[in-house]
Design a protein around this motif. Structure first.
Motif, PDB file in Angstrom:
ATOM      1  N   TRP A  53       0.638  -1.442   0.110  1.00  0.00           N
ATOM      2  CA  TRP A  53      -0.477   0.090  -0.320  1.00  0.00           C
ATOM      3  C   TRP A  53       0.676   1.231   0.020  1.00  0.00           C
ATOM      4  O   TRP A  53       0.741   2.310  -0.497  1.00  0.00           O
ATOM      5  CB  TRP A  53      -0.932  -0.120   1.115  1.00  0.00           C
ATOM      6  N   GLY A  54       2.191   1.054   0.950  1.00  0.00           N
ATOM      7  CA  GLY A  54       2.393   2.141   0.782  1.00  0.00           C
ATOM      8  C   GLY A  54       3.443   3.258  -0.489  1.00  0.00           C
ATOM      9  O   GLY A  54       3.635   3.822  -0.721  1.00  0.00           O
ATOM     10  N   VAL A  55       3.759   1.835  -1.483  1.00  0.00           N
ATOM     11  CA  VAL A  55       4.103   1.956  -2.675  1.00  0.00           C
ATOM     12  C   VAL A  55       3.481   2.508  -3.684  1.00  0.00           C
ATOM     13  O   VAL A  55       3.905   3.027  -4.567  1.00  0.00           O
ATOM     14  CB  VAL A  55       4.987  -0.017  -2.971  1.00  0.00           C
ATOM     15  N   LEU A  56       2.241   1.829  -3.795  1.00  0.00           N
ATOM     16  CA  LEU A  56       1.082   1.915  -4.698  1.00  0.00           C
ATOM     17  C   LEU A  56       0.767   4.027  -4.188  1.00  0.00           C
ATOM     18  O   LEU A  56       0.467   4.106  -5.020  1.00  0.00           O
ATOM     19  CB  LEU A  56      -0.039   1.911  -3.905  1.00  0.00           C
ATOM     20  N   MET A  57       0.748   4.236  -2.771  1.00  0.00           N
ATOM     21  CA  MET A  57       0.745   5.748  -2.461  1.00  0.00           C
ATOM     22  C   MET A  57       1.617   6.216  -3.318  1.00  0.00           C
ATOM     23  O   MET A  57       1.603   8.002  -3.942  1.00  0.00           O
ATOM     24  CB  MET A  57       0.389   5.409  -1.043  1.00  0.00           C
ATOM     25  N   ALA A  58       3.616   5.676  -2.813  1.00  0.00           N
ATOM     26  CA  ALA A  58       4.591   6.438  -3.469  1.00  0.00           C
ATOM     27  C   ALA A  58       3.959   6.628  -5.027  1.00  0.00           C
ATOM     28  O   ALA A  58       4.512   7.487  -5.365  1.00  0.00           O
ATOM     29  CB  ALA A  58       5.901   5.910  -3.125  1.00  0.00           C
ATOM     30  N   LEU A  85      -4.643  -5.812  -7.930  1.00  0.00           N
ATOM     31  CA  LEU A  85      -3.507  -6.864  -8.232  1.00  0.00           C
ATOM     32  C   LEU A  85      -2.542  -6.721  -6.643  1.00  0.00           C
ATOM     33  O   LEU A  85      -2.836  -7.588  -6.424  1.00  0.00           O
ATOM     34  CB  LEU A  85      -2.351  -6.061  -8.959  1.00  0.00           C
ATOM     35  N   ALA A  86      -1.996  -5.210  -6.068  1.00  0.00           N
ATOM     36  CA  ALA A  86      -2.246  -6.318  -4.209  1.00  0.00           C
ATOM     37  C   ALA A  86      -3.456  -6.543  -3.952  1.00  0.00           C
ATOM     38  O   ALA A  86      -2.472  -7.352  -3.195  1.00  0.00           O
ATOM     39  CB  ALA A  86      -1.732  -4.444  -4.380  1.00  0.00           C
ATOM     40  N   LEU A  87      -4.430  -6.041  -4.011  1.00  0.00           N
ATOM     41  CA  LEU A  87      -5.425  -7.056  -2.906  1.00  0.00           C
ATOM     42  C   LEU A  87      -5.108  -8.492  -4.171  1.00  0.00           C
ATOM     43  O   LEU A  87      -5.511  -9.508  -2.887  1.00  0.00           O
ATOM     44  CB  LEU A  87      -6.717  -6.719  -3.145  1.00  0.00           C
ATOM     45  N   LEU A  88      -4.904  -8.561  -4.799  1.00  0.00           N
ATOM     46  CA  LEU A  88      -5.230 -10.201  -4.943  1.00  0.00           C
ATOM     47  C   LEU A  88      -3.827 -10.920  -4.416  1.00  0.00           C
ATOM     48  O   LEU A  88      -3.900 -12.045  -4.011  1.00  0.00           O
ATOM     49  CB  LEU A  88      -5.124 -10.403  -6.807  1.00  0.00           C
ATOM     50  N   VAL A  89      -2.821  -9.922  -4.600  1.00  0.00           N
ATOM     51  CA  VAL A  89      -1.480 -10.866  -4.389  1.00  0.00           C
ATOM     52  C   VAL A  89      -1.532 -11.465  -3.088  1.00  0.00           C
ATOM     53  O   VAL A  89      -1.198 -12.003  -2.330  1.00  0.00           O
ATOM     54  CB  VAL A  89      -0.425 -10.290  -4.612  1.00  0.00           C
TER      55      VAL A  89
END
Length: 103
Positions: free
Chosen positions: A30-35, A82-86
């Motif tokens: 989540w931090g990577v997605l926000m960045a 994708l993040a939720l799936l992983v």
């Protein structure tokens, strides 16, 4: 006092640098997605600033910024999916655990 295109370019550079810093230092998905979302908003700031640099604000700059924001939203929605799936598959939101996905 008005801000010129140089001020918008400097602000855009600072926002992009903050996004790169967040991308390098975060370990959660989540931090990577926000960045990444912060990094993608930096060109929108520059686009709006450069559209106001001429003889006045133009509608073309605002329209381009709107399309850029819509593209960022579409990319973010795909990334969240994708993040939720992983996260559901491996049970963790840590980016370092993604190396273990080989099949």
């Amino acid at each position: 006092m008005t801000a010129g295109p140089g001020a918008y370019a400097a602000l855009s550079g600072v926002v992009f640098a903050l996004g790169v810093f967040g991308l390098i230092t975060r370990s959660s998905t989540w931090g990577v997605l926000m960045a990444i979302a912060v990094m993608l908003s930096a060109p929108v700031i520059a686009l709006v600033g450069f559209s106001q640099g001429g003889s006045g604000p133009t509608a073309a700059g605002g329209a381009l910024a709107l399309f850029a924001v819509l593209a960022i939203v579409a990319i973010a929605a795909t990334g969240i999916g994708l993040a939720l799936l992983v996260q559901r598959r491996i049970g963790s939101a840590d980016v370092d655990d993604l190396v273990e996905l080989e099949d």
